[in-house]
Design a protein around this motif. Structure first.
Motif, PDB file in Angstrom:
ATOM      1  N   ASP A 101      30.025  84.400  18.499  1.00 26.98           N
ATOM      2  CA  ASP A 101      30.452  83.504  17.395  1.00 26.98           C
ATOM      3  C   ASP A 101      31.347  84.478  16.702  1.00 26.98           C
ATOM      4  OD1 ASP A 101      30.472  82.385  15.099  1.00 26.98           O
ATOM      5  OD2 ASP A 101      28.309  82.101  14.646  1.00 26.98           O
ATOM      6  N   TYR A 843      23.571  72.899  16.791  1.00 27.50           N
ATOM      7  CA  TYR A 843      24.621  74.242  17.141  1.00 27.50           C
ATOM      8  C   TYR A 843      24.117  74.932  18.254  1.00 27.50           C
ATOM      9  CZ  TYR A 843      26.171  78.862  16.140  1.00 27.50           C
ATOM     10  OH  TYR A 843      26.833  80.141  16.304  1.00 27.50           O
ATOM     11  N   GLY A 844      25.066  75.568  18.863  1.00 28.29           N
ATOM     12  CA  GLY A 844      24.667  76.408  20.020  1.00 28.29           C
ATOM     13  C   GLY A 844      24.335  75.695  21.504  1.00 28.29           C
ATOM     14  N   ASP A 845      23.929  76.668  22.328  1.00 27.44           N
ATOM     15  CA  ASP A 845      23.575  75.884  23.617  1.00 27.44           C
ATOM     16  C   ASP A 845      22.259  75.965  23.692  1.00 27.44           C
ATOM     17  OD1 ASP A 845      26.565  76.487  24.032  1.00 27.44           O
ATOM     18  OD2 ASP A 845      26.157  78.434  24.799  1.00 27.44           O
ATOM     19  N   GLU A 846      21.976  74.974  24.866  1.00 31.57           N
ATOM     20  CA  GLU A 846      20.571  74.575  25.315  1.00 31.57           C
ATOM     21  C   GLU A 846      20.709  74.509  26.853  1.00 31.57           C
ATOM     22  OE1 GLU A 846      17.093  72.086  23.586  1.00 31.57           O
ATOM     23  OE2 GLU A 846      18.853  70.893  24.529  1.00 31.57           O
ATOM     24  N   SER A 849      24.345  74.195  28.906  1.00 32.32           N
ATOM     25  CA  SER A 849      25.110  73.027  28.168  1.00 32.32           C
ATOM     26  C   SER A 849      24.941  72.848  26.650  1.00 32.32           C
ATOM     27  CB  SER A 849      24.937  71.464  28.524  1.00 32.32           C
ATOM     28  OG  SER A 849      23.356  71.321  28.287  1.00 32.32           O
ATOM     29  N   LYS A 850      25.980  72.761  25.757  1.00 34.36           N
ATOM     30  CA  LYS A 850      25.922  72.857  24.548  1.00 34.36           C
ATOM     31  C   LYS A 850      25.018  71.510  23.910  1.00 34.36           C
ATOM     32  CE  LYS A 850      30.256  74.547  23.376  1.00 34.36           C
ATOM     33  NZ  LYS A 850      29.735  75.761  22.720  1.00 34.36           N
ATOM     34  N   LYS A 851      24.252  71.982  22.883  1.00 36.37           N
ATOM     35  CA  LYS A 851      23.347  71.188  22.042  1.00 36.37           C
ATOM     36  C   LYS A 851      23.976  69.631  21.797  1.00 36.37           C
ATOM     37  CE  LYS A 851      19.816  73.978  20.459  1.00 36.37           C
ATOM     38  NZ  LYS A 851      19.203  74.605  19.393  1.00 36.37           N
ATOM     39  N   SER A 853      25.737  68.109  23.679  1.00 34.81           N
ATOM     40  CA  SER A 853      25.978  67.220  24.866  1.00 34.81           C
ATOM     41  C   SER A 853      25.018  66.062  24.813  1.00 34.81           C
ATOM     42  CB  SER A 853      26.065  67.858  26.160  1.00 34.81           C
ATOM     43  OG  SER A 853      24.634  68.722  26.315  1.00 34.81           O
ATOM     44  N   ASP A 883      32.147  73.960  11.635  1.00 35.87           N
ATOM     45  CA  ASP A 883      32.192  73.289  13.238  1.00 35.87           C
ATOM     46  C   ASP A 883      32.019  71.891  13.203  1.00 35.87           C
ATOM     47  OD1 ASP A 883      29.470  73.659  12.413  1.00 35.87           O
ATOM     48  OD2 ASP A 883      28.687  74.429  14.319  1.00 35.87           O
ATOM     49  N   ASP A 886      33.825  70.209  16.151  1.00 34.31           N
ATOM     50  CA  ASP A 886      33.098  70.216  17.476  1.00 34.31           C
ATOM     51  C   ASP A 886      32.541  68.607  17.461  1.00 34.31           C
ATOM     52  OD1 ASP A 886      34.180  72.596  18.107  1.00 34.31           O
ATOM     53  OD2 ASP A 886      32.572  73.519  17.757  1.00 34.31           O
ATOM     54  N   GLN A 890      33.263  65.485  19.961  1.00 40.12           N
ATOM     55  CA  GLN A 890      32.145  64.900  21.092  1.00 40.12           C
ATOM     56  C   GLN A 890      31.919  63.583  20.671  1.00 40.12           C
ATOM     57  OE1 GLN A 890      30.558  66.394  23.457  1.00 40.12           O
ATOM     58  NE2 GLN A 890      29.008  64.861  23.921  1.00 40.12           N
TER      59      GLN A 890
END
Length: 914
Positions: A101, A843-846, A849-851, A853, A883, A886, A890
């Motif tokens: 970050d 926020y962030g990834d899971e 993939s990004k959350k 998504s 953000d 972002d 999406q």
């Protein structure tokens, strides 16, 4: 801009109106100022009333010093709270930096750790004692104490600054820190700093760079600014960040250093001097010009400008012969006479000036050894006059940090030569004595000896040799009780001891002691019973000893003075500040609390012993004695038992209703302490069917702190959700829960809203035994959706920023039911301060993939757009998630036509402001 009182509920509005009436025509009174500066952040209603009056341009505060004073107070209220003690937020920053970050939000978070802020406080009693405060104040300083504060200096080892190599990010961070330092200096000027001297008015600054990068060195040395709050933390971090930039790309560091040279404040001059120690940053010619142009204050003041003294010493050898000769001549001349009082003795002044000269020349000699031969010879000849300078270090006379050292135990080994009663008598005498000075402490040395792992076994043997179990040695018993532990380390060569046998030996001795000895040693003995409780409850002597000591523990506990924040045992109790939890009853560290712990250890598992309180059972005897205690002891006993309320309801419902549930239903101060015991754990249907209605009432009782009320509400909301999911009647009627939600204050109602998200999140991640966890979407549809439809109050007046923020991440938590969740909660959404998509759970990834998504179709994209549009403000100063772009990207990638909508264009425009 919506006034801060617009979201107050009816109760809070009545308080607001009362505050307005009270403050009318009183703003120009010292007593009102003194009251206002003591209002904590939790007193938001009173603060809102004051801000409302100030915004109405009241004539009574238009004149000085009232106008300046109130504006300072108002400014201090607008500052973010400073985290007391070492920061915990830095660990979240560390985590985000490690994940890559490099956003503006992380820059703001780092700066927030160290940013100087205005602090306005009431005049201290010492100030009032030594400075006469006029009845008609002329300046704000006669009304309030104003200065700078900040968090503590950042631990560079935790921040991992040396691992950051993203120069644009570091440059953005340095720019933000520089602005923060300038802001702090501006605040200082507003509160009376002259812009040049008295840096203590800014919180003091011993060095502009770190001497200790971590919390503390191995030998206990702290950074000189470790306990300075104000300008120091931001200045030090700024210097280190700029230095790191220079390590990566030297040219990127130079603009900062040049700006420091052109800014005529002590802070910037010192930053430049610290940077100039590096010859790659500042040339020899520029350095010579700087040193030769210094006035006397900056040239000689080691506490005001220590970096200049270090710079002069470090780079003296790099200067040209002419500059060296000029500096040496000035040093040999000594500091000016006016640095000393006019009445100072001439001889003392002469010695003082020589001392300063020799110290600076010695510092230069230690740094590079390039002093001219004649100067070195003169230094060696004169320095003997001052022995402390002969072996001085390079930082002699400069500000130093605190050194923290452990105080090692000093056991008196003469007790090793004694044994039996003789040793006990010597210990008793020593423990009863009081040394005349701190280095003469026979009681402390005796205690140090006794606390050694091998010594308690010797004392136990000695007590067994004494008459009546050592009844004449109460102080030895008290210390033995603290020191004798079942988990103490055993010497390597010691034979294995049976803990149960050891406990039985001590209990046999305790049974012989008189009430007098037990009373004197009650603290230590109750501690021993608590530590050995697993062994006490299975010992043949355990019950008898416990019953013998219990009344003495009650007497000792009831006689202890309670603090101001202790439980109020009177019929009424005062309303506590909304954000401030009263200090809870100390149920663990009193003799009674420890003996209750022994009783709880005696309560067996109900699966093995369904009826543990049959007549004659040890647990029954102990329970019946416990419940008869009065005063503070009785309250502590009930508090501990209520923490285990489900167990006692299953074991003996009738007794529990009479002795534990009934006291909860009383309205006195003691019942409030017991409700805090209830709030320590989430309560489910088995308990709520007995106390659920009373709990709903107490959840709105402002005599309880906000945190306690929030936990009570959490239990009720979770039970309502479970009932809806299981399609059963709730333990507390939904109508009662709905009415409770209407009457809660906004912060606690936000806790209730957040409980729904926690319910969906936690149950969808926990698999039942032998099965799969329910999906988040299914939990939302079967529990959360009907809850918001049938239980949550539908009034739009209850839609507040706090509730909106608590609900914002429910759609993401509901996964496949994202769009349905937005549709259900949108009537309760209003703008709130949303700094990132973290507020929405996106926020962030899971995994890989990004959350974001999860927004994978047009319905969800439209729902996310509505969610953002409803919660991101439209005013000029509204907070915009850093953000947000972002999320908009999406949405557009999934449903491109939404980019033409009015709401998308508004949000896209707002995102460009970040």
């Amino acid at each position: 801009m919506i006034p801060s009182w617009a979201y107050l509920d009816e109760h809070d509005r009545s308080v607001f109106r009362a505050a307005l009436a009270f403050l009318d025509n009183r703003l120009a009174e010292p007593s009102t100022i003194d009251w206002a500066v003591r209002l904590g952040r939790d007193r938001r209603i009173e603060r809102a009333a004051i801000e409302n009056l100030l915004s109405n341009h009241r004539a009574d505060v238009a004149k000085e010093p009232w106008a300046t004073t109130w504006r300072l107070i108002e400014e201090s209220w607008s500052e973010r709270a400073v985290e007391s003690g070492p920061s915990t937020a830095i660990y979240e920053i560390q985590r985000r930096l490690r994940t890559g970050d490099r956003s503006g939000a992380i820059v703001s978070a780092i700066v927030d750790l160290v940013a100087p802020r205005l602090k306005v406080e009431a005049l201290s009693s010492s100030f009032r004692q030594f400075a006469k405060v006029p009845r008609r104040p002329k300046t704000f300083r006669q009304l309030v104490s104003a200065g700078l504060t900040s968090g503590e200096i950042v631990d560079l080892d935790v921040l991992e600054l040396d691992k950051l190599d993203d120069v644009p990010f570091l440059r953005a961070l340095a720019n933000a820190l520089e602005r923060s330092v300038d802001h702090g200096l501006d605040i200082g000027r507003r509160v009376g700093w002259d812009g040049q001297h008295r840096l203590w008015q800014l919180g003091d600054l011993s060095r502009v760079y770190y001497l200790v990068r971590g919390r503390r060195t191995v030998d206990g040395q702290d950074d000189p600014d470790a306990y300075h709050h104000g300008i120091a933390p931001a200045v030090k971090l700024l210097y280190e960040v700029v230095t790191r930039i220079g390590e990566l790309i030297r040219e990127e560091e130079l603009p900062f250093v040049r700006r420091w040279r052109l800014t005529n404040t002590p802070v910037h001059i010192r930053l430049w001097a610290a940077a100039a120690r590096n010859s790659q940053v500042i040339s020899d010619a520029e350095l010579s010009a700087f040193l030769l142009a210094l006035d006397d204050s900056r040239f000689w003041d080691l506490h005001g400008y220590p970096e200049i003294a270090e710079l002069r010493a470090a780079r003296f050898g790099e200067l040209g012969p002419e500059a060296q000769a000029t500096l040496i001549a000035r040093l040999r001349k000594g500091p000016p006479r006016n640095f000393w009082p006019k009445k100072a003795e001439p001889e003392k002044v002469k010695n003082g000036r020589l001392y300063w000269t020799l110290r600076e020349l010695k510092r230069m000699d230690l740094a590079n050894g390039n002093l001219p031969q004649n100067v070195k010879a003169w230094l060696d000849a004169e320095i003997g006059k001052f022995p402390d300078l002969v072996g001085m270090s390079a930082d002699e006379g400069l500000p130093e940090g605190v050194t923290v050292k452990d105080v090692a135990p000093t056991p008196d080994d003469r007790y090793d030569a004694l044994e039996g009663v003789a040793r006990l008598r010597a210990l008793e005498t020593a423990l009863a004595s009081a040394g005349e000075k701190w280095s003469d402490d026979p009681a402390g040395r005796a205690d140090d000896w006794l606390r050694q792992p091998t010594k308690v076994a010797l004392i136990l043997n000695d007590l067994e040799q004494a008459e009546s179990g050592g009844d004449e040695f109460p102080r030895v018993w008290n210390r033995f009780g603290w020191a004798h532990s079942p988990t103490r380390p055993e010497p390597v060569d010691a034979s294995a001891q049976d803990p149960q046998d050891e406990a039985d030996r001590v209990l046999a001795l305790l049974a012989q002691l008189s009430e007098r000895t037990l009373s004197v040693a009650i603290e230590g003995i109750s501690s021993w019973l608590d530590h050995w409780r697993k062994h006490v409850v299975v010992s043949a002597d355990g019950l008898a000893v416990w019953l013998k000591i219990w009344p003495l523990a009650v007497t000792a506990t009831n006689s202890q003075a309670e603090s101001d924040d202790g439980a109020n045992l009177s019929v009424t109790a005062t309303i506590v500040d909304n954000d401030r939890e009263p200090k809870d009853l100390d149920t663990l560290n009193t003799p009674v609390g420890k003996l209750v712990g022994v009783f709880l250890a005696a309560c067996p598992s109900l699966n093995q012993v369904p009826s543990p309180f049959e007549a004659g059972a040890a647990a029954r005897q102990m329970r019946d004695v416990l419940v008869t205690a009065d005063g503070r002891s009785g309250l502590i006993a009930r508090h501990r038992l209520i923490e285990g309320l489900p167990y006692f309801l299953r074991a003996d419902r009738v007794w529990t209703e009479e002795n534990l549930v009934t006291p909860l239903r009383k309205g006195d101060g003691a019942s409030l302490a017991l409700w805090r015991a209830v709030a320590r754990a989430t309560r489910f249907a088995d308990v709520l069917k007995f106390i659920g209605n009373a709990m709903a009432e107490k959840a709105t009782d402002r005599r309880l702190g906000r945190e306690t009320r929030g936990r009570l509400v959490f239990s009720l909301i979770v039970e309502a959700l479970h009932a809806l999911r299981d399609n059963r009647e709730p333990a507390v009627p939904n109508a009662r829960v709905q009415q409770m939600l209407r009457t809660l204050d906004d912060e606690v109602r936000a806790t209730a809203a957040n409980a729904v998200q926690q319910f969906v999140k936690e149950l969808s991640s926990k698999a039942p035994q032998g099965g799969e966890p329910p999906s988040a979407a299914a939990l939302f549809r079967t529990a959360a959706m009907p809850f918001f439809r049938d239980v949550w109050p539908q009034e739009r007046s209850l839609a507040t920023p706090g509730v909106s923020k608590a609900l914002a991440d429910l759609p993401a938590t509901s996964r496949e039911a994202f769009a349905e969740a937005v549709e259900v909660i949108e009537r309760f959404l209003v703008p709130f301060e949303c700094w990132s998509m973290l507020e929405y759970g996106l926020y962030g990834d899971e995994g890989k993939s990004k959350k974001l998504s999860m927004i994978d179709d047009e319905v969800k994209a439209n729902a996310l757009l509505r969610l953002l549009d409803l919660t991101i403000g439209t005013s000029e100063g509204a907070v915009i998630p850093y953000d947000l772009t972002d999320a908009l990207d999406q949405i557009r990638s999934v449903a491109s036509h939404l980019a033409d909508s009015v709401s998308y264009r508004r949000l896209s425009t707002a995102a460009r402001r970040v």
